[in-house]
Scaffold this motif. Structure first.
Motif, PDB file in Angstrom:
ATOM      1  N   PRO A  89     -18.604 -46.390 -83.680  1.00  0.00           N
ATOM      2  CA  PRO A  89     -19.537 -46.659 -84.777  1.00  0.00           C
ATOM      3  C   PRO A  89     -19.360 -48.107 -85.251  1.00  0.00           C
ATOM      4  O   PRO A  89     -18.288 -48.690 -85.066  1.00  0.00           O
ATOM      5  CB  PRO A  89     -19.099 -45.658 -85.860  1.00  0.00           C
ATOM      6  N   PRO A  90     -20.404 -48.688 -85.817  1.00  0.00           N
ATOM      7  CA  PRO A  90     -21.673 -48.043 -86.209  1.00  0.00           C
ATOM      8  C   PRO A  90     -22.732 -47.986 -85.100  1.00  0.00           C
ATOM      9  O   PRO A  90     -23.723 -47.301 -85.236  1.00  0.00           O
ATOM     10  CB  PRO A  90     -22.163 -48.933 -87.347  1.00  0.00           C
ATOM     11  N   LYS A  91     -22.506 -48.696 -83.996  1.00  0.00           N
ATOM     12  CA  LYS A  91     -23.543 -48.739 -82.969  1.00  0.00           C
ATOM     13  C   LYS A  91     -23.614 -47.439 -82.172  1.00  0.00           C
ATOM     14  O   LYS A  91     -24.694 -46.985 -81.796  1.00  0.00           O
ATOM     15  CB  LYS A  91     -23.303 -49.914 -82.028  1.00  0.00           C
ATOM     16  N   TYR A  92     -22.465 -46.844 -81.904  1.00  0.00           N
ATOM     17  CA  TYR A  92     -22.414 -45.629 -81.094  1.00  0.00           C
ATOM     18  C   TYR A  92     -21.783 -44.496 -81.895  1.00  0.00           C
ATOM     19  O   TYR A  92     -20.874 -44.724 -82.695  1.00  0.00           O
ATOM     20  CB  TYR A  92     -21.602 -45.872 -79.819  1.00  0.00           C
ATOM     21  N   PRO A  93     -22.228 -43.260 -81.684  1.00  0.00           N
ATOM     22  CA  PRO A  93     -21.686 -42.134 -82.460  1.00  0.00           C
ATOM     23  C   PRO A  93     -20.231 -41.824 -82.109  1.00  0.00           C
ATOM     24  O   PRO A  93     -19.794 -42.008 -80.975  1.00  0.00           O
ATOM     25  CB  PRO A  93     -22.602 -40.964 -82.086  1.00  0.00           C
ATOM     26  N   ARG A  94     -19.524 -41.344 -83.089  1.00  0.00           N
ATOM     27  CA  ARG A  94     -18.144 -40.897 -82.909  1.00  0.00           C
ATOM     28  C   ARG A  94     -18.165 -39.496 -82.318  1.00  0.00           C
ATOM     29  O   ARG A  94     -18.895 -38.624 -82.796  1.00  0.00           O
ATOM     30  CB  ARG A  94     -17.451 -40.896 -84.277  1.00  0.00           C
ATOM     31  N   LEU A  95     -17.359 -39.248 -81.291  1.00  0.00           N
ATOM     32  CA  LEU A  95     -17.329 -37.934 -80.651  1.00  0.00           C
ATOM     33  C   LEU A  95     -15.985 -37.221 -80.819  1.00  0.00           C
ATOM     34  O   LEU A  95     -15.853 -36.071 -80.427  1.00  0.00           O
ATOM     35  CB  LEU A  95     -17.625 -38.053 -79.155  1.00  0.00           C
ATOM     36  N   SER A  96     -15.002 -37.895 -81.403  1.00  0.00           N
ATOM     37  CA  SER A  96     -13.692 -37.260 -81.576  1.00  0.00           C
ATOM     38  C   SER A  96     -13.797 -36.132 -82.603  1.00  0.00           C
ATOM     39  O   SER A  96     -14.684 -36.111 -83.455  1.00  0.00           O
ATOM     40  CB  SER A  96     -12.640 -38.283 -82.008  1.00  0.00           C
ATOM     41  N   VAL A  97     -12.877 -35.182 -82.512  1.00  0.00           N
ATOM     42  CA  VAL A  97     -12.921 -33.985 -83.365  1.00  0.00           C
ATOM     43  C   VAL A  97     -12.283 -34.247 -84.719  1.00  0.00           C
ATOM     44  O   VAL A  97     -11.456 -35.142 -84.876  1.00  0.00           O
ATOM     45  CB  VAL A  97     -12.211 -32.795 -82.684  1.00  0.00           C
ATOM     46  N   ARG A  98     -12.678 -33.431 -85.697  1.00  0.00           N
ATOM     47  CA  ARG A  98     -12.035 -33.479 -87.005  1.00  0.00           C
ATOM     48  C   ARG A  98     -10.802 -32.591 -87.049  1.00  0.00           C
ATOM     49  O   ARG A  98      -9.860 -32.858 -87.773  1.00  0.00           O
ATOM     50  CB  ARG A  98     -13.040 -33.063 -88.102  1.00  0.00           C
ATOM     51  N   CYS A  99     -10.835 -31.498 -86.271  1.00  0.00           N
ATOM     52  CA  CYS A  99      -9.692 -30.581 -86.204  1.00  0.00           C
ATOM     53  C   CYS A  99      -9.078 -30.671 -84.809  1.00  0.00           C
ATOM     54  O   CYS A  99      -9.754 -30.364 -83.823  1.00  0.00           O
ATOM     55  CB  CYS A  99     -10.135 -29.150 -86.480  1.00  0.00           C
ATOM     56  N   LYS A 100      -7.830 -31.088 -84.731  1.00  0.00           N
ATOM     57  CA  LYS A 100      -7.204 -31.274 -83.421  1.00  0.00           C
ATOM     58  C   LYS A 100      -7.166 -29.983 -82.612  1.00  0.00           C
ATOM     59  O   LYS A 100      -7.157 -30.013 -81.374  1.00  0.00           O
ATOM     60  CB  LYS A 100      -5.793 -31.839 -83.582  1.00  0.00           C
ATOM     61  N   GLU A 101      -7.152 -28.824 -83.303  1.00  0.00           N
ATOM     62  CA  GLU A 101      -7.136 -27.540 -82.602  1.00  0.00           C
ATOM     63  C   GLU A 101      -8.387 -27.326 -81.755  1.00  0.00           C
ATOM     64  O   GLU A 101      -8.367 -26.556 -80.788  1.00  0.00           O
ATOM     65  CB  GLU A 101      -6.981 -26.392 -83.597  1.00  0.00           C
ATOM     66  N   SER A 102      -9.473 -28.000 -82.101  1.00  0.00           N
ATOM     67  CA  SER A 102     -10.719 -27.858 -81.336  1.00  0.00           C
ATOM     68  C   SER A 102     -10.552 -28.368 -79.904  1.00  0.00           C
ATOM     69  O   SER A 102     -11.219 -27.886 -78.989  1.00  0.00           O
ATOM     70  CB  SER A 102     -11.865 -28.608 -82.023  1.00  0.00           C
ATOM     71  N   MET A 103      -9.643 -29.327 -79.718  1.00  0.00           N
ATOM     72  CA  MET A 103      -9.451 -29.898 -78.384  1.00  0.00           C
ATOM     73  C   MET A 103      -8.737 -28.935 -77.437  1.00  0.00           C
ATOM     74  O   MET A 103      -8.856 -29.067 -76.216  1.00  0.00           O
ATOM     75  CB  MET A 103      -8.653 -31.209 -78.478  1.00  0.00           C
ATOM     76  N   LEU A 161     -17.677 -26.247 -81.052  1.00  0.00           N
ATOM     77  CA  LEU A 161     -16.250 -26.029 -81.298  1.00  0.00           C
ATOM     78  C   LEU A 161     -15.772 -26.609 -82.617  1.00  0.00           C
ATOM     79  O   LEU A 161     -15.016 -25.968 -83.346  1.00  0.00           O
ATOM     80  CB  LEU A 161     -15.425 -26.647 -80.159  1.00  0.00           C
ATOM     81  N   ASP A 162     -16.218 -27.829 -82.928  1.00  0.00           N
ATOM     82  CA  ASP A 162     -15.668 -28.533 -84.087  1.00  0.00           C
ATOM     83  C   ASP A 162     -16.654 -28.697 -85.237  1.00  0.00           C
ATOM     84  O   ASP A 162     -16.321 -29.281 -86.261  1.00  0.00           O
ATOM     85  CB  ASP A 162     -15.171 -29.917 -83.643  1.00  0.00           C
ATOM     86  N   GLY A 163     -17.860 -28.205 -85.063  1.00  0.00           N
ATOM     87  CA  GLY A 163     -18.875 -28.364 -86.100  1.00  0.00           C
ATOM     88  C   GLY A 163     -20.252 -28.168 -85.509  1.00  0.00           C
ATOM     89  O   GLY A 163     -20.428 -27.453 -84.521  1.00  0.00           O
ATOM     90  N   ASN A 164     -21.233 -28.827 -86.102  1.00  0.00           N
ATOM     91  CA  ASN A 164     -22.618 -28.650 -85.648  1.00  0.00           C
ATOM     92  C   ASN A 164     -23.081 -29.716 -84.665  1.00  0.00           C
ATOM     93  O   ASN A 164     -24.260 -29.738 -84.294  1.00  0.00           O
ATOM     94  CB  ASN A 164     -23.557 -28.600 -86.851  1.00  0.00           C
ATOM     95  N   GLU A 165     -22.181 -30.585 -84.254  1.00  0.00           N
ATOM     96  CA  GLU A 165     -22.505 -31.588 -83.245  1.00  0.00           C
ATOM     97  C   GLU A 165     -21.542 -31.464 -82.072  1.00  0.00           C
ATOM     98  O   GLU A 165     -20.391 -31.070 -82.236  1.00  0.00           O
ATOM     99  CB  GLU A 165     -22.425 -33.000 -83.842  1.00  0.00           C
ATOM    100  N   LEU A 166     -22.019 -31.797 -80.896  1.00  0.00           N
ATOM    101  CA  LEU A 166     -21.163 -31.805 -79.714  1.00  0.00           C
ATOM    102  C   LEU A 166     -20.102 -32.903 -79.843  1.00  0.00           C
ATOM    103  O   LEU A 166     -20.393 -34.002 -80.310  1.00  0.00           O
ATOM    104  CB  LEU A 166     -21.997 -32.039 -78.462  1.00  0.00           C
ATOM    105  N   THR A 167     -18.894 -32.572 -79.432  1.00  0.00           N
ATOM    106  CA  THR A 167     -17.785 -33.526 -79.495  1.00  0.00           C
ATOM    107  C   THR A 167     -17.093 -33.605 -78.140  1.00  0.00           C
ATOM    108  O   THR A 167     -17.484 -32.941 -77.173  1.00  0.00           O
ATOM    109  CB  THR A 167     -16.748 -33.100 -80.551  1.00  0.00           C
ATOM    110  N   LEU A 168     -16.024 -34.397 -78.086  1.00  0.00           N
ATOM    111  CA  LEU A 168     -15.242 -34.495 -76.855  1.00  0.00           C
ATOM    112  C   LEU A 168     -14.715 -33.131 -76.426  1.00  0.00           C
ATOM    113  O   LEU A 168     -14.598 -32.855 -75.222  1.00  0.00           O
ATOM    114  CB  LEU A 168     -14.069 -35.460 -77.060  1.00  0.00           C
ATOM    115  N   ALA A 169     -14.406 -32.276 -77.389  1.00  0.00           N
ATOM    116  CA  ALA A 169     -13.896 -30.937 -77.076  1.00  0.00           C
ATOM    117  C   ALA A 169     -14.923 -30.138 -76.275  1.00  0.00           C
ATOM    118  O   ALA A 169     -14.582 -29.452 -75.308  1.00  0.00           O
ATOM    119  CB  ALA A 169     -13.532 -30.205 -78.367  1.00  0.00           C
ATOM    120  N   ASP A 170     -16.178 -30.226 -76.667  1.00  0.00           N
ATOM    121  CA  ASP A 170     -17.246 -29.507 -75.963  1.00  0.00           C
ATOM    122  C   ASP A 170     -17.499 -30.101 -74.588  1.00  0.00           C
ATOM    123  O   ASP A 170     -17.776 -29.374 -73.626  1.00  0.00           O
ATOM    124  CB  ASP A 170     -18.536 -29.542 -76.785  1.00  0.00           C
ATOM    125  N   CYS A 171     -17.402 -31.424 -74.477  1.00  0.00           N
ATOM    126  CA  CYS A 171     -17.610 -32.079 -73.185  1.00  0.00           C
ATOM    127  C   CYS A 171     -16.560 -31.629 -72.173  1.00  0.00           C
ATOM    128  O   CYS A 171     -16.824 -31.598 -70.967  1.00  0.00           O
ATOM    129  CB  CYS A 171     -17.556 -33.596 -73.340  1.00  0.00           C
TER     130      CYS A 171
END
Length: 234
Positions: A89-103, A161-171
């Motif tokens: 960010p700010p140019k590209y979206p953040r994909l890391s998780v908020r909860c480490k357990e999601s990974m 896994l970590d919310g309403n957006e796809l994150t690294l965990a989902d990838c």
């Protein structure tokens, strides 16, 4: 505004050499770049018909691999970390998780699936299937448990896994779950139980996202890839 970097992703080609091959690691990086909303080039590498395609680029390496502004990257996990750092960010979206357990949610599903699908002995099928189901139930429980940033309502209604957006965990997880779903149905007539509502919700939500569906190999390609891996019960 700075120009986008020049990015080339090399992924495994399908059996016919013309489309996306069965490789969850390739799909993982494909999804990350798509979600980052950055311009990139996809190169499918036919390791069967043209095994020397990468000899001048990355001798001895197998796809997936990435070239970022001329710099070669070959380690999957390090590529993920690198992209999250440089496409920030700010140019590209953040994909890391908020909860480490999601990974780590669902980390044992693919391992238990592999043991289940490779087993040729009927007497071992039931215990291996039970172990596999247990891993699916653990993932189900994680998906239904509200995370700290949610309102506490049970079961959780979050999309991923970590919310309403796809994150690294989902990838990381979704490409493997797709393989599991296709292979189990075809080779064991096993489908994910409808009672696992959280897991079914998760997969249904993923199938609505182009970043996931358009980076998937087709089902016939997955079946073909497992033709000599999934053993027949004797």
């Amino acid at each position: 505004m700075a120009e986008d970097p020049k990015i080339e992703l090399f992924i495994k080609a399908s059996d016919n050499g013309e489309s996306i091959g069965n490789c969850p690691f390739s799909q993982r990086l494909f999804m990350i770049l798509w979600l980052k909303k950055v311009a990139f080039t996809i190169n499918t590498v036919d390791m069967k018909r043209n095994p020397h395609m990468l000899k001048d680029i990355a001798p001895g390496c197998q796809p997936p691999l990435l070239i970022y502004n001329g710099e070669l990257k070959t380690d999957n996990n390090k590529i993920e970390e690198f992209l999250e750092e440089v496409l920030a960010p700010p140019k590209y979206p953040r994909l890391s998780v908020r909860c480490k357990e999601s990974m780590t949610a669902g980390y044992s599903v693919f391992q238990k699936f592999s043991a289940y699908i490779k087993n040729p002995l009927p007497q071992k099928n039931e215990p291996l299937e039970t172990s596999f189901l247990k891993a699916l139930v653990e993932l189900e429980q994680y998906l239904n448990t509200p995370l700290p940033h949610e309102d506490g309502t049970y079961p959780s209604k979050r999309l991923f896994l970590d919310g309403n957006e796809l994150t690294l965990a989902d990838c990381n997880l979704l490409p493997k779950l797709h393989v599991v779903k296709v292979v189990c149905k075809h080779y064991r007539n096993f489908t994910i139980p409808k009672q696992l509502t959280g897991l079914c919700r998760y997969l249904n939500n993923a199938e609505k996202r182009e970043e996931f569906m358009n980076s998937c190999p087709n089902e016939e390609e997955i079946k073909l890839a497992y033709r000599n891996v999934a053993t027949t019960l004797r």
